[in-house]
Motif scaffolding. Structure first.
Motif, PDB file in Angstrom:
ATOM      1  N   UNK A 171       0.674  -1.220  -0.065  1.00  0.00           N
ATOM      2  CA  UNK A 171      -0.076  -0.125   0.143  1.00  0.00           C
ATOM      3  C   UNK A 171       1.139   1.666  -0.317  1.00  0.00           C
ATOM      4  N   UNK A 172       2.685   0.843   0.313  1.00  0.00           N
ATOM      5  CA  UNK A 172       2.530   2.373   0.371  1.00  0.00           C
ATOM      6  C   UNK A 172       3.700   2.526  -1.010  1.00  0.00           C
ATOM      7  N   UNK A 173       3.333   1.984  -1.648  1.00  0.00           N
ATOM      8  CA  UNK A 173       3.845   2.261  -3.476  1.00  0.00           C
ATOM      9  C   UNK A 173       2.158   2.397  -3.817  1.00  0.00           C
ATOM     10  N   UNK A 174       2.238   2.568  -5.249  1.00  0.00           N
ATOM     11  CA  UNK A 174       1.701   3.732  -5.520  1.00  0.00           C
ATOM     12  C   UNK A 174       2.212   3.754  -7.591  1.00  0.00           C
ATOM     13  N   UNK A 175       0.930   3.532  -8.243  1.00  0.00           N
ATOM     14  CA  UNK A 175       2.006   3.836  -9.667  1.00  0.00           C
ATOM     15  C   UNK A 175       0.562   3.730 -10.723  1.00  0.00           C
ATOM     16  N   UNK A 176       1.328   5.395 -11.462  1.00  0.00           N
ATOM     17  CA  UNK A 176       0.427   5.165 -12.815  1.00  0.00           C
ATOM     18  C   UNK A 176       0.979   5.773 -14.043  1.00  0.00           C
ATOM     19  N   UNK A 177      -0.026   5.207 -14.785  1.00  0.00           N
ATOM     20  CA  UNK A 177       0.614   5.890 -16.345  1.00  0.00           C
ATOM     21  C   UNK A 177       0.376   6.713 -16.746  1.00  0.00           C
ATOM     22  N   UNK A 178       0.972   8.173 -17.349  1.00  0.00           N
ATOM     23  CA  UNK A 178       0.981   8.615 -18.498  1.00  0.00           C
ATOM     24  C   UNK A 178       0.556   9.009 -19.573  1.00  0.00           C
ATOM     25  N   UNK A 179      -0.169  10.385 -20.006  1.00  0.00           N
ATOM     26  CA  UNK A 179      -0.631  10.646 -21.415  1.00  0.00           C
ATOM     27  C   UNK A 179      -0.106   9.621 -22.272  1.00  0.00           C
ATOM     28  N   UNK A 180       1.586  10.175 -22.007  1.00  0.00           N
ATOM     29  CA  UNK A 180       2.735   9.247 -23.085  1.00  0.00           C
ATOM     30  C   UNK A 180       3.233   8.252 -23.169  1.00  0.00           C
ATOM     31  N   UNK A 181       2.553   7.247 -21.920  1.00  0.00           N
ATOM     32  CA  UNK A 181       2.392   6.268 -21.654  1.00  0.00           C
ATOM     33  C   UNK A 181       3.407   5.333 -21.421  1.00  0.00           C
ATOM     34  N   UNK A 182       4.578   6.969 -20.297  1.00  0.00           N
ATOM     35  CA  UNK A 182       5.288   6.099 -19.204  1.00  0.00           C
ATOM     36  C   UNK A 182       5.364   6.336 -18.183  1.00  0.00           C
ATOM     37  N   UNK A 183       5.651   5.515 -17.466  1.00  0.00           N
ATOM     38  CA  UNK A 183       5.386   5.122 -15.957  1.00  0.00           C
ATOM     39  C   UNK A 183       5.936   5.539 -15.089  1.00  0.00           C
ATOM     40  N   UNK A 184       5.371   5.863 -13.842  1.00  0.00           N
ATOM     41  CA  UNK A 184       6.068   6.276 -12.714  1.00  0.00           C
ATOM     42  C   UNK A 184       5.671   5.550 -11.385  1.00  0.00           C
ATOM     43  N   UNK A 185       6.609   5.106 -10.674  1.00  0.00           N
ATOM     44  CA  UNK A 185       5.858   3.703  -9.593  1.00  0.00           C
ATOM     45  C   UNK A 185       6.715   4.579  -8.401  1.00  0.00           C
ATOM     46  N   UNK A 186       6.076   5.409  -7.443  1.00  0.00           N
ATOM     47  CA  UNK A 186       5.697   6.302  -6.335  1.00  0.00           C
ATOM     48  C   UNK A 186       5.694   5.307  -5.162  1.00  0.00           C
ATOM     49  N   UNK A 187       7.615   5.444  -4.646  1.00  0.00           N
ATOM     50  CA  UNK A 187       8.058   4.558  -3.048  1.00  0.00           C
ATOM     51  C   UNK A 187       7.557   5.096  -1.743  1.00  0.00           C
ATOM     52  N   UNK A 188       6.452   4.906  -1.072  1.00  0.00           N
ATOM     53  CA  UNK A 188       6.854   5.614  -0.076  1.00  0.00           C
ATOM     54  C   UNK A 188       6.965   5.684   1.775  1.00  0.00           C
ATOM     55  N   UNK A 189       6.947   6.013   2.702  1.00  0.00           N
ATOM     56  CA  UNK A 189       7.929   5.262   3.812  1.00  0.00           C
ATOM     57  C   UNK A 189       8.644   4.183   3.558  1.00  0.00           C
ATOM     58  N   UNK A 190       9.714   3.862   3.067  1.00  0.00           N
ATOM     59  CA  UNK A 190      10.756   2.947   2.514  1.00  0.00           C
ATOM     60  C   UNK A 190      11.087   2.023   3.321  1.00  0.00           C
TER      61      UNK A 190
END
Lengths: 113, 115
Positions: B62-81
């Motif tokens: 649950x500490x991680x989230x991800x999304x894909x943007x309009x240009x198709x690139x994606x980001x993985x966000x990781x919190x409270x490592x």
């Protein structure tokens, strides 16, 4: 649920010899893809070979070939004329119509000079 | 030929910090996935996107989230490592053939070390 099993954690082969890596899988689907990926020490994931389940003919790519037994749900990889550069972790993987690949636990292959 | 690009290649973070991993898929590939591979382990599926919408979800904390943007690139966000988040994170992209993902093209991975 889909599962992929590789029962050989480690294997070794003499250079220029042939080695076979085993893989079994479990699925209720009839159409799917199977893959072997190679992960050398650099840890880059590299596709070695793939097999479409509806094709009965076994896939081959140069020194790499598979023995696909659909009824037995078996998908082994044969490496002929093994080379030192073949030393790597090999992962068997499965994909059907979902949006993920299922990986086995890997077989570490060492080619001995 | 263009490959899957991941950045950064290496990342060192302290516990409880946040990290953002980026992935640029191969052009015209409509499916992107993220995998986590711990030392000596097989890749574990985290999450996938199809046409910028989240499709499958695996063992993503649950500490991680991800999304894909309009240009198709994606980001993985990781919190409270946490220390256990130290791993190699792969992004992969795939084309489709009659609805099947015919091959996963992997990036070189981002090696995350949490200290």
């Amino acid at each position: 649920a889909q599962t992929v099993t590789q029962s050989q954690p480690e294997m070794s082969v003499q250079e220029a010899e042939t080695v076979t890596l085993s893989c079994t899988y479990d699925t209720s689907e009839s159409n799917y893809y199977l893959f072997w990926y190679k992960q050398p020490p650099s840890r880059q994931m590299i596709l070695v070979i793939r097999q479409e389940a509806y094709k009965q003919q076994n896939a081959t790519e140069n020194r790499f070939s598979v023995n696909f037994q659909k009824a037995a749900k078996s998908f082994s990889l044969k490496i002929s004329d093994s080379q030192l550069g073949d030393t790597a972790m090999y992962f068997c993987a499965f994909h059907n119509t979902g949006n993920q690949f299922y990986f086995g636990t890997g077989t570490s292959l060492t080619v001995i000079p | 030929a263009a490959g899957v690009i991941q950045s950064p290649r290496h990342l060192i973070k302290e516990k409880r910090e946040t990290a953002t991993l980026k992935c640029y898929p191969i052009p015209r590939h409509d499916t992107v996935y993220w995998y986590q591979q711990g030392p000596g382990q097989d890749p574990q599926f985290l999450i996938s996107f199809y046409e910028k919408m989240q499709s499958d979800k695996g063992s993503i904390p649950d500490r991680f989230s991800a999304q894909q943007f309009s240009d198709y690139h994606s980001e993985l966000n990781m919190s409270s490592l946490e220390l256990g988040d130290s791993a190699l994170y792969f992004c992969a992209s795939s084309p489709r053939d009659r609805g099947f993902l015919t091959e996963a093209f992997f990036g070189q991975g981002t090696r995350l070390t949490v200290v």
